[in-house]
Motif scaffolding. Structure first.
Motif, mmCIF file in Angstrom:
data_model
loop_
_atom_site.group_PDB
_atom_site.id
_atom_site.type_symbol
_atom_site.label_atom_id
_atom_site.label_comp_id
_atom_site.label_asym_id
_atom_site.label_seq_id
_atom_site.Cartn_x
_atom_site.Cartn_y
_atom_site.Cartn_z
ATOM 1 N N ASN A 1 105.466 -1.762 28.115
ATOM 2 C CA ASN A 1 105.082 -2.079 26.849
ATOM 3 C C ASN A 1 103.635 -1.356 26.463
ATOM 4 O OD1 ASN A 1 107.597 -2.716 25.452
ATOM 5 N ND2 ASN A 1 107.033 -5.029 26.224
ATOM 6 N N ILE A 2 102.664 -1.743 27.767
ATOM 7 C CA ILE A 2 101.504 -1.414 27.459
ATOM 8 C C ILE A 2 101.225 0.176 27.506
ATOM 9 C CG2 ILE A 2 99.293 -1.444 28.865
ATOM 10 C CD1 ILE A 2 100.103 -4.003 30.086
ATOM 11 N N GLU A 3 102.180 0.892 28.417
ATOM 12 C CA GLU A 3 102.191 2.387 28.540
ATOM 13 C C GLU A 3 102.354 3.039 27.087
ATOM 14 O OE1 GLU A 3 103.714 6.188 31.016
ATOM 15 O OE2 GLU A 3 104.246 3.795 31.701
ATOM 16 N N GLU A 4 103.669 2.486 26.423
ATOM 17 C CA GLU A 4 104.359 3.323 25.637
ATOM 18 C C GLU A 4 103.375 2.874 24.058
ATOM 19 O OE1 GLU A 4 108.492 2.873 24.997
ATOM 20 O OE2 GLU A 4 108.787 3.267 27.254
ATOM 21 N N ASN A 5 102.632 1.752 24.004
ATOM 22 C CA ASN A 5 101.796 1.376 22.983
ATOM 23 C C ASN A 5 100.630 1.934 23.109
ATOM 24 O OD1 ASN A 5 103.308 -0.479 21.137
ATOM 25 N ND2 ASN A 5 103.867 -1.188 22.845
#
Length: 255
Positions: free
Chosen positions: A94-98
């Motif tokens: 989630n950190i990466e995709e956001n």
């Protein structure tokens, strides 16, 4: 799934849910632990923070609280701590995709605070600890949910001791807990040098008893306790109150 989120799409055992009008999109388990409105409320009203401050979330799960803070405050550094490997993996995704560059993940057990953390390194610690003591209720058959909702791998005192270890001078601990745990929260903080500075009750509607309490502890605290005006989640028509709508990034209530 809380109605504070919008289901965007699915992939096997996961759903991807949009919050804050689609500004953030979080993958989470369809059958496992799923964040709710309480997480978004915890993350969207914070005590004062200087630019460059470090904010630590204990028990970050898939990242609803940590990513909300990182998105709202790109000028602070967020550290998300999660013990369960499958949730930590979702958190990293989630950190990466956001595209959030001000969040880091610590995968580990907060009870091992001296091994995981640098003491007095955080301006704010956030926590949404398990609501139920071990044995108080029958846990879910789903391991993710059971560990998130029951003190199977860490008590309220463990969370508060970890926060006390992390917090710098004049740092804040902000956590939420159901009223049934009020005396436990106060007792756990009493074995640290953190002092209760602010308290706020959450009510589903104005005429109903509080179902959650938000605590702000500080090192050190002013001698007076500030009891804030209650947060009412829904109005008489059953819609979100103006404050909740504002904090969720929803359109303003007309009239």
């Amino acid at each position: 799934m809380s109605d504070a989120t919008t289901l965007e799409n699915t992939a096997g055992d996961l759903t991807r849910d949009a919050i804050f009008g689609g500004a953030l999109r979080l993958w989470q388990s369809r059958a496992g632990y799923r964040f709710g409105l309480d997480a978004l409320l915890l993350a969207s009203d914070l005590p004062p923070l200087a630019a460059g401050a470090t904010v630590v979330e204990l028990g970050a799960a898939q990242g609803a609280v940590a990513l909300t803070v990182a998105w709202h405050r790109p000028d602070v550094q967020v550290v998300a701590v999660e013990r369960q490997p499958e949730l930590a993996a979702l958190l990293r995704r989630n950190i990466e995709e956001n595209g959030l560059e001000n969040v880091e993940v610590i995968e580990g057990d907060l009870r091992h605070r001296r091994e995981l953390f640098t003491p007095q390194s955080a301006a704010l610690v956030l926590a949404n600890p398990p609501y139920y003591a071990e044995g108080a209720r029958r846990p879910s058959a789903n391991a993710q949910r059971a560990q998130a909702h029951h003190e199977l791998h860490g008590t309220l005192e463990d969370f508060i001791r970890a926060a006390a270890y992390l917090l710098e001078h004049k740092g804040w601990l902000q956590l939420i807990a159901p009223p049934v745990r009020h005396l436990d929260v106060i007792a756990a903080a009493g074995v640290t040098d953190l002092r209760l500075a602010e308290l706020r009750h959450y009510h589903d509607r104005a005429d109903r008893p509080a179902y959650l309490t938000e605590y702000r502890f500080r090192r050190p605290s002013a001698p007076d306790l500030k009891i804030r005006a209650p947060l009412t989640i829904r109005n008489d028509e059953g819609s979100y109150s103006a404050e909740v709508r504002r904090r969720l990034g929803m359109e303003e209530v007309e009239g």
